[in-house]
Design a protein around this motif. Structure first.
Motif, PDB file in Angstrom:
ATOM      1  N   LEU A  36       4.168  -6.304  20.256  1.00 30.33           N
ATOM      2  CA  LEU A  36       5.100  -7.116  19.471  1.00 30.33           C
ATOM      3  C   LEU A  36       5.583  -6.312  18.272  1.00 30.33           C
ATOM      4  CD1 LEU A  36       6.493  -9.841  18.998  1.00 30.33           C
ATOM      5  CD2 LEU A  36       4.443 -10.575  17.751  1.00 30.33           C
ATOM      6  N   ARG A  37       6.847  -5.872  18.355  1.00 30.28           N
ATOM      7  CA  ARG A  37       7.438  -5.094  17.253  1.00 30.28           C
ATOM      8  C   ARG A  37       8.141  -6.036  16.278  1.00 30.28           C
ATOM      9  NH1 ARG A  37      10.132  -1.487  21.777  1.00 30.28           N
ATOM     10  NH2 ARG A  37       8.414  -0.064  22.296  1.00 30.28           N
ATOM     11  N   THR A  38       7.977  -5.769  14.999  1.00 29.82           N
ATOM     12  CA  THR A  38       8.556  -6.637  13.979  1.00 29.82           C
ATOM     13  C   THR A  38       9.264  -5.815  12.923  1.00 29.82           C
ATOM     14  OG1 THR A  38       8.060  -8.527  12.544  1.00 29.82           O
ATOM     15  CG2 THR A  38       6.461  -6.725  12.557  1.00 29.82           C
ATOM     16  N   GLY A  39       9.671  -6.488  11.829  1.00 25.21           N
ATOM     17  CA  GLY A  39      10.358  -5.827  10.728  1.00 25.21           C
ATOM     18  C   GLY A  39       9.417  -5.603   9.559  1.00 25.21           C
ATOM     19  N   PRO A  40       9.959  -5.301   8.367  1.00 25.74           N
ATOM     20  CA  PRO A  40       9.097  -5.163   7.182  1.00 25.74           C
ATOM     21  C   PRO A  40       8.510  -6.521   6.808  1.00 25.74           C
ATOM     22  CG  PRO A  40      11.422  -5.032   6.572  1.00 25.74           C
ATOM     23  CD  PRO A  40      11.373  -5.041   8.059  1.00 25.74           C
ATOM     24  N   VAL A  41       7.184  -6.595   6.752  1.00 28.45           N
ATOM     25  CA  VAL A  41       6.487  -7.861   6.545  1.00 28.45           C
ATOM     26  C   VAL A  41       6.256  -8.074   5.049  1.00 28.45           C
ATOM     27  CG1 VAL A  41       4.407  -9.178   7.087  1.00 28.45           C
ATOM     28  CG2 VAL A  41       5.392  -7.625   8.796  1.00 28.45           C
ATOM     29  N   PHE A  42       6.514  -9.310   4.573  1.00 26.16           N
ATOM     30  CA  PHE A  42       6.313  -9.559   3.146  1.00 26.16           C
ATOM     31  C   PHE A  42       5.536 -10.847   2.914  1.00 26.16           C
ATOM     32  CE2 PHE A  42      10.225 -11.897   4.004  1.00 26.16           C
ATOM     33  CZ  PHE A  42      10.186 -12.992   3.156  1.00 26.16           C
ATOM     34  N   SER A  43       4.943 -10.922   1.730  1.00 28.84           N
ATOM     35  CA  SER A  43       4.178 -12.096   1.299  1.00 28.84           C
ATOM     36  C   SER A  43       4.154 -12.074  -0.222  1.00 28.84           C
ATOM     37  CB  SER A  43       2.752 -12.051   1.856  1.00 28.84           C
ATOM     38  OG  SER A  43       2.009 -11.042   1.185  1.00 28.84           O
ATOM     39  N   ASN A  44       3.479 -13.068  -0.826  1.00 29.71           N
ATOM     40  CA  ASN A  44       3.382 -13.083  -2.280  1.00 29.71           C
ATOM     41  C   ASN A  44       2.102 -12.425  -2.774  1.00 29.71           C
ATOM     42  OD1 ASN A  44       1.750 -15.137  -1.317  1.00 29.71           O
ATOM     43  ND2 ASN A  44       1.971 -16.388  -3.161  1.00 29.71           N
TER      44      ASN A  44
ATOM     45  N   ASP B 162       6.109  -2.002  14.901  1.00 32.33           N
ATOM     46  CA  ASP B 162       7.361  -2.348  14.231  1.00 32.33           C
ATOM     47  C   ASP B 162       8.493  -1.434  14.683  1.00 32.33           C
ATOM     48  OD1 ASP B 162       7.608  -0.077  12.481  1.00 32.33           O
ATOM     49  OD2 ASP B 162       6.349  -1.029  10.976  1.00 32.33           O
ATOM     50  N   GLY B 163       9.685  -1.707  14.168  1.00 30.59           N
ATOM     51  CA  GLY B 163      10.882  -1.035  14.643  1.00 30.59           C
ATOM     52  C   GLY B 163      11.001   0.413  14.260  1.00 30.59           C
ATOM     53  N   ARG B 164      10.029   0.971  13.533  1.00 30.24           N
ATOM     54  CA  ARG B 164      10.106   2.392  13.199  1.00 30.24           C
ATOM     55  C   ARG B 164       9.879   3.300  14.395  1.00 30.24           C
ATOM     56  NH1 ARG B 164       6.313   2.558   8.035  1.00 30.24           N
ATOM     57  NH2 ARG B 164       5.343   0.865   9.229  1.00 30.24           N
ATOM     58  N   VAL B 165       9.496   2.723  15.533  1.00 29.74           N
ATOM     59  CA  VAL B 165       9.462   3.541  16.752  1.00 29.74           C
ATOM     60  C   VAL B 165      10.872   3.973  17.141  1.00 29.74           C
ATOM     61  CG1 VAL B 165       7.328   2.497  17.608  1.00 29.74           C
ATOM     62  CG2 VAL B 165       9.533   1.528  18.292  1.00 29.74           C
TER      63      VAL B 165
ATOM     64  N   ALA C 212       4.968   7.260  10.262  1.00 25.58           N
ATOM     65  CA  ALA C 212       4.483   5.947  10.695  1.00 25.58           C
ATOM     66  C   ALA C 212       5.045   5.579  12.059  1.00 25.58           C
ATOM     67  CB  ALA C 212       4.847   4.878   9.661  1.00 25.58           C
ATOM     68  N   GLY C 213       6.345   5.842  12.284  1.00 22.03           N
ATOM     69  CA  GLY C 213       6.959   5.549  13.573  1.00 22.03           C
ATOM     70  C   GLY C 213       6.313   6.330  14.699  1.00 22.03           C
ATOM     71  N   ALA C 214       5.998   7.603  14.447  1.00 26.88           N
ATOM     72  CA  ALA C 214       5.358   8.437  15.467  1.00 26.88           C
ATOM     73  C   ALA C 214       3.957   7.935  15.787  1.00 26.88           C
ATOM     74  CB  ALA C 214       5.307   9.886  14.992  1.00 26.88           C
ATOM     75  N   ARG C 215       3.247   7.462  14.788  1.00 26.14           N
ATOM     76  CA  ARG C 215       1.888   6.965  15.027  1.00 26.14           C
ATOM     77  C   ARG C 215       1.912   5.655  15.799  1.00 26.14           C
ATOM     78  NH1 ARG C 215      -0.741   8.913   9.212  1.00 26.14           N
ATOM     79  NH2 ARG C 215      -1.140  11.037   9.941  1.00 26.14           N
ATOM     80  N   LEU C 216       2.829   4.777  15.455  1.00 28.57           N
ATOM     81  CA  LEU C 216       2.967   3.545  16.218  1.00 28.57           C
ATOM     82  C   LEU C 216       3.360   3.842  17.661  1.00 28.57           C
ATOM     83  CD1 LEU C 216       4.795   1.328  13.565  1.00 28.57           C
ATOM     84  CD2 LEU C 216       2.557   0.845  14.583  1.00 28.57           C
ATOM     85  N   SER C 217       4.299   4.751  17.839  1.00 26.51           N
ATOM     86  CA  SER C 217       4.750   5.125  19.178  1.00 26.51           C
ATOM     87  C   SER C 217       3.602   5.698  20.005  1.00 26.51           C
ATOM     88  CB  SER C 217       5.887   6.140  19.074  1.00 26.51           C
ATOM     89  OG  SER C 217       6.263   6.618  20.344  1.00 26.51           O
ATOM     90  N   ALA C 218       2.765   6.523  19.387  1.00 25.30           N
ATOM     91  CA  ALA C 218       1.642   7.125  20.113  1.00 25.30           C
ATOM     92  C   ALA C 218       0.663   6.061  20.588  1.00 25.30           C
ATOM     93  CB  ALA C 218       0.926   8.134  19.215  1.00 25.30           C
ATOM     94  N   VAL C 219       0.387   5.061  19.734  1.00 28.39           N
ATOM     95  CA  VAL C 219      -0.516   3.980  20.150  1.00 28.39           C
ATOM     96  C   VAL C 219       0.124   3.161  21.261  1.00 28.39           C
ATOM     97  CG1 VAL C 219      -1.751   1.920  19.426  1.00 28.39           C
ATOM     98  CG2 VAL C 219      -1.621   3.880  17.889  1.00 28.39           C
ATOM     99  N   GLU C 220       1.411   2.865  21.141  1.00 32.11           N
ATOM    100  CA  GLU C 220       2.108   2.122  22.194  1.00 32.11           C
ATOM    101  C   GLU C 220       1.987   2.846  23.543  1.00 32.11           C
ATOM    102  OE1 GLU C 220       6.108   1.040  21.469  1.00 32.11           O
ATOM    103  OE2 GLU C 220       5.710   0.020  19.567  1.00 32.11           O
ATOM    104  N   HIS C 221       2.222   4.155  23.554  1.00 30.40           N
ATOM    105  CA  HIS C 221       2.139   4.918  24.809  1.00 30.40           C
ATOM    106  C   HIS C 221       0.719   4.898  25.372  1.00 30.40           C
ATOM    107  CE1 HIS C 221       6.214   6.168  24.756  1.00 30.40           C
ATOM    108  NE2 HIS C 221       6.110   7.017  23.750  1.00 30.40           N
ATOM    109  N   LEU C 222      -0.273   4.966  24.503  1.00 32.89           N
ATOM    110  CA  LEU C 222      -1.666   4.909  24.946  1.00 32.89           C
ATOM    111  C   LEU C 222      -1.954   3.576  25.630  1.00 32.89           C
ATOM    112  CD1 LEU C 222      -4.447   6.376  24.856  1.00 32.89           C
ATOM    113  CD2 LEU C 222      -4.877   5.159  22.702  1.00 32.89           C
TER     114      LEU C 222
END
Length: 282
Positions: free
Chosen positions: A135-143, A89-92, A114-124
């Motif tokens: 695929l980076r996205t926004g805040p995901v919601f549901s019911n 997601d966009g927190r990177v 959270a952004g740092a962890r996502l970024s680390a996986v992306e770099h890996l």
């Protein structure tokens, strides 16, 4: 081409599987805890889809896959050359320059755990997996519980003054919209599309917590008597906001390469609100 879906039970997992079933695409669900039991045959000629990492990091700051499991999965993907779809997601981008409209070519600069962890996986993945779509996205919601949408709805039911932030903008994305996009990307990858790298998709129309709650209030008022509870929305910048706070992403690249258009988050509100309201009036 089959799909191996790495996910815990969730609204997003259900929405994605619904799309696969509707398109008669064979898939298999695997929990993060079972990854170490996978072999090369499990990923051969298969698109591997990781929903679990994003799901975990949008609920909190913990990674759903252990380091050992992630490295085992990467070794299998390297050996099989199977395509890998990873949800981020966009927190990177949530460092000093957030929030702005970020392109895929912008430098990653996380400012949160959270952004740092996502970024680390992306770099890996960038170092080891050539055939990958991040695929980076926004805040995901549901019911379903554990997301800002349900928390906002509960505050509407509680009544009284509801203080909401009106400044911080983001693009909330319903699970059904994100599932549509994931299915579309996999359809084209399975047909030989050679589009790899980072892509952005969040629903259109940046909004604040106050604006989002206004629309929720309007839909819910059609089915529930919220006037009786004296529900009132109040602007207060230190108050409720959409969580996680994900910067707005520009989505032209996914339209250009995959033909996938943004849809407005407003169009996805009536059905989940109706379902939540029906629970109040069984």
């Amino acid at each position: 081409m089959n799909v191996l879906v790495i996910a815990e039970p969730s609204a997003l997992q259900q929405a994605v599987c619904h799309w696969f079933e509707a398109r008669e695409r064979a898939f298999r669900l695997v929990a993060p805890a079972d990854i170490l039991g996978l072999g090369r045959a499990d990923v051969y000629n298969t698109v591997v889809l990781d929903l679990a990492t994003l799901e975990g990091l949008q609920r909190g700051n913990e990674l759903s896959l252990s380091g050992e499991s992630r490295h085992h999965l990467i070794e299998l993907l390297e050996a099989s050359a199977s395509p890998f779809i990873f949800l981020s997601d966009g927190r990177v981008f949530d460092g000093d320059y957030a929030p702005i409209n970020h392109r895929e070519t912008d430098n990653v600069q996380p400012g949160s755990v959270a952004g740092a962890r996502l970024s680390a996986v992306e770099h890996l993945l960038e170092r080891h997996i050539e055939r990958r779509v991040i695929l980076r996205t926004g805040p995901v919601f549901s019911n379903q519980p554990d997301n800002f949408f349900v928390r906002f709805f509960q505050r509407l039911l509680d009544g009284g003054d509801i203080a909401l932030n009106s400044q911080l903008k983001t693009c909330p994305t319903h699970v059904a919209d994100l599932a549509r996009v994931i299915s579309g990307v996999i359809d084209q990858v399975a047909c030989g599309a050679n589009n790899w790298g980072a892509y952005h998709y969040n629903s259109s129309s940046p909004t604040s917590a106050y604006e989002f709650a206004e629309v929720m209030f309007a839909f819910a008022s059609q089915q529930l008597d919220l006037d009786q509870k004296a529900t009132s929305l109040v602007v207060q910048e230190s108050a409720l906001r959409i969580e996680p706070a994900v910067p707005v992403l520009r989505c032209e690249k996914i339209l250009h390469d995959f033909g996938i258009k943004q849809l407005p988050w407003r169009s996805y509100l009536p059905q989940p609100i109706k379902l939540l309201c029906e629970k109040q009036n069984p």
